[in-house]
Design a protein around this motif. Sequence first.
Motif, PDB file in Angstrom:
ATOM      1  N   ARG A 236       5.242   3.319  -7.963  1.00 54.04           N
ATOM      2  CA  ARG A 236       4.353   2.600  -7.048  1.00 54.04           C
ATOM      3  C   ARG A 236       4.919   1.223  -6.722  1.00 54.04           C
ATOM      4  N   LEU A 237       4.784   0.855  -5.453  1.00 48.92           N
ATOM      5  CA  LEU A 237       5.110  -0.509  -5.041  1.00 48.92           C
ATOM      6  C   LEU A 237       3.780  -1.236  -4.910  1.00 48.92           C
ATOM      7  N   VAL A 238       3.649  -2.372  -5.585  1.00 53.89           N
ATOM      8  CA  VAL A 238       2.361  -3.069  -5.647  1.00 53.89           C
ATOM      9  C   VAL A 238       2.346  -4.177  -4.603  1.00 53.89           C
ATOM     10  N   ARG A 239       1.393  -4.112  -3.687  1.00 53.85           N
ATOM     11  CA  ARG A 239       1.350  -5.047  -2.549  1.00 53.85           C
ATOM     12  C   ARG A 239       0.281  -6.120  -2.739  1.00 53.85           C
ATOM     13  N   ARG A 243       3.380  -8.753   1.253  1.00 51.26           N
ATOM     14  CA  ARG A 243       4.552  -8.659   0.371  1.00 51.26           C
ATOM     15  C   ARG A 243       4.320  -7.651  -0.742  1.00 51.26           C
ATOM     16  N   VAL A 244       5.399  -6.979  -1.134  1.00 49.73           N
ATOM     17  CA  VAL A 244       5.353  -6.189  -2.370  1.00 49.73           C
ATOM     18  C   VAL A 244       5.847  -7.109  -3.474  1.00 49.73           C
ATOM     19  N   THR A 245       5.038  -7.293  -4.493  1.00 44.39           N
ATOM     20  CA  THR A 245       5.392  -8.247  -5.552  1.00 44.39           C
ATOM     21  C   THR A 245       6.004  -7.557  -6.765  1.00 44.39           C
ATOM     22  N   VAL A 247       7.175  -3.633  -8.805  1.00 43.44           N
ATOM     23  CA  VAL A 247       7.450  -2.190  -8.788  1.00 43.44           C
ATOM     24  C   VAL A 247       6.958  -1.632 -10.118  1.00 43.44           C
ATOM     25  N   SER A 281       2.199   4.835  -2.512  1.00 47.61           N
ATOM     26  CA  SER A 281       1.796   3.435  -2.703  1.00 47.61           C
ATOM     27  C   SER A 281       0.834   2.980  -1.609  1.00 47.61           C
ATOM     28  N   LEU A 283       1.318   2.439   1.529  1.00 50.76           N
ATOM     29  CA  LEU A 283       1.880   1.322   2.293  1.00 50.76           C
ATOM     30  C   LEU A 283       1.967   1.605   3.792  1.00 50.76           C
ATOM     31  N   LEU A 464       5.471  -5.442   6.278  1.00 49.18           N
ATOM     32  CA  LEU A 464       5.779  -6.084   4.991  1.00 49.18           C
ATOM     33  C   LEU A 464       6.982  -7.008   5.186  1.00 49.18           C
ATOM     34  N   VAL A 467      10.258  -5.709   2.174  1.00 48.11           N
ATOM     35  CA  VAL A 467      10.614  -4.333   1.784  1.00 48.11           C
ATOM     36  C   VAL A 467      11.574  -3.749   2.826  1.00 48.11           C
TER      37      VAL A 467
END
Length: 524
Positions: A236-239, A243-245, A247, A281, A283, A464, A467
């Motif tokens: 998962r990419l955490v947004r 921005r993704v902050t 991983v 994720s 996104l 984003l 990314v």
Amino acid sequence: MTWDAIVIGSGFGGAMAAHALVHAGHRVLMLERGGWVGRGPDSWGPRGAGLITPHYAMDSAYDVSAGGRQYKAGSWNCVGGQSVFYGGASYRFRESDFQHHDEIVGTSAAEWPFGYGDVEPFYSEAELLLGVAGESGRDRTEPARSVAYPQAAAPLAHSAQRIADAASRLGLTPSRIPLAISYAANAGGTRSGCIKCGSCDGYACAAEAKNDLASAVIPGLVRLGMTLRTNTVCVRLVRTGSRVTDVECVNRVTGQRERISADRVILGAGTLATPHLLLASNLAVVNPAAGAVGRYLTRHRNAVVFGVYARRPNPTREFDKQVAIFDFYRTAGCIQQMTPPEGLVRAYLPRIVRTPAAMVLSRASGLLVIAEDQPNADNGVSIDWSRTDRYGLPRLRIRHRYSDRDERAATELIVQAKRVLRETGARLTFVNPIETFSHALGTVRMGLDARTAPLDEHGRFRGLDNVYVVDGSALPRSASVNPSLTIAANALRVGAHIARAAAPTHARSRRKGRMRRNLPVLNP
Ligand SMILES: Cc1cc2nc3c(=O)[nH]c(=O)nc-3n(C[C@H](O)[C@H](O)[C@H](O)COP(=O)(O)OP(=O)(O)OC[C@H]3O[C@@H](n4cnc5c(N)ncnc54)[C@H](O)[C@@H]3O)c2cc1C
């Protein structure tokens, strides 16, 4: 700790983007789902065929619906990605491949956001890193190049010469397939030159003469300070906002879960796994081209046409992926010599047909036909949250159907390939379709139009700020040649853009990075 960049995946996309960033002094963490592939005599043995090794993994098996069949497919998970098992054919897309083509594009709005000239320097850089051996001047569709091939092509094997002579007699123009294979040992003597064993395609090279990324690029990056974590599955990419902050990832061996922070996240997980991760994720919702994320999957309409002879056509069993025919490129695609090693057939086919199939293959010579397939909105991937794997990723479904235009192009090439094989003296010919997704592309494509392309021209995921996507999924069209060199060149291009746009904030030594910019990494 926060990294300048997390690169997810170590295939052509991930490794080449990392190459640009590491050499610009960025502090890079590469997260790779698989482990290192061991090299030794077993690499070429019956259990070395990639498809039956643990590196072709089924622990997150995909549900495929293609060509009227339903089946499960695995994914190639190892340091270097598919390059470790690939055939080494290293083609530049042709200049015309970057231009609009009504018949291919149809209603898909698939357009390159840049021209061949913009990516040409990165093709040259990729060829240098991969030590490509080739010959210019024969293939009339060959695009312009600013530098010569790093290595001359090796002398033709007997079986390849036979195909080249037959094609010439038919008035065609055979040319050499550029190959990422070293024909001499490296300076330190740690890697040997090619020993002409004949098992490049589908096997890891025990001699490390095939310049896959695990042999030729990644060790050099690690020596320059890149951190590589193997057996690490990103889930998962955490947004936060735009921005993704972080991983989120899972250790494949221990099951331990953790979150890692970075200023930028670069996705190089491959054409199927990258949209998988983006969709899992959630996104796509921030992207103005949300509907295109996971769609427009292309995979080439390819097949192997075999000619069967009274005598063994390749008694020395040399690697016979050496000659190609581009005379039909504008209307249909290309034809390349390719005969799968007997061992691959024995390893892969059901037991009952192994021996007869291997006997036929020992008297056969193959020509691979590659036709560009249309990017079609109905072809792509989607996720199913009702079934999750042991890492917590939802099940990925792949659906694909070739269009009538794809089939027509392949048929034209098959007819021509049979003609060439008969001219070489083949008694009979038959066609074997290729059903894998080894040439999959296009599921998170680049483009100038924010409504139809999830990535901008720099590979940034729209919506984003930090990314980027650098693997095969970023390519809007597949052209009619093997894709790896174009994935590599585009990833170097995107990596150079990021390096220019963002100074490293967490680098250990920026000056060190800059000073080392031009060090050759080939044959470390
Ligand atoms: C047998 C075979 C022969 C081929 N021959 C040729 C050839 O001769 N010429 C050519 O041009 N092309 C060839 N290809 C195709 C070529 O290898 C691929 O197009 C290319 O390697 C794709 O590169 P990539 O970076 O997009 O993805 P990949 O090589 O698939 O790399 C993706 C990487 O990401 C990792 N990953 C995936 N998901 C995750 C996750 N969630 N977390 C962390 N890591 C993840 C994977 O383990 C993998 O290492 C061949 C392919 C095969 C299978």
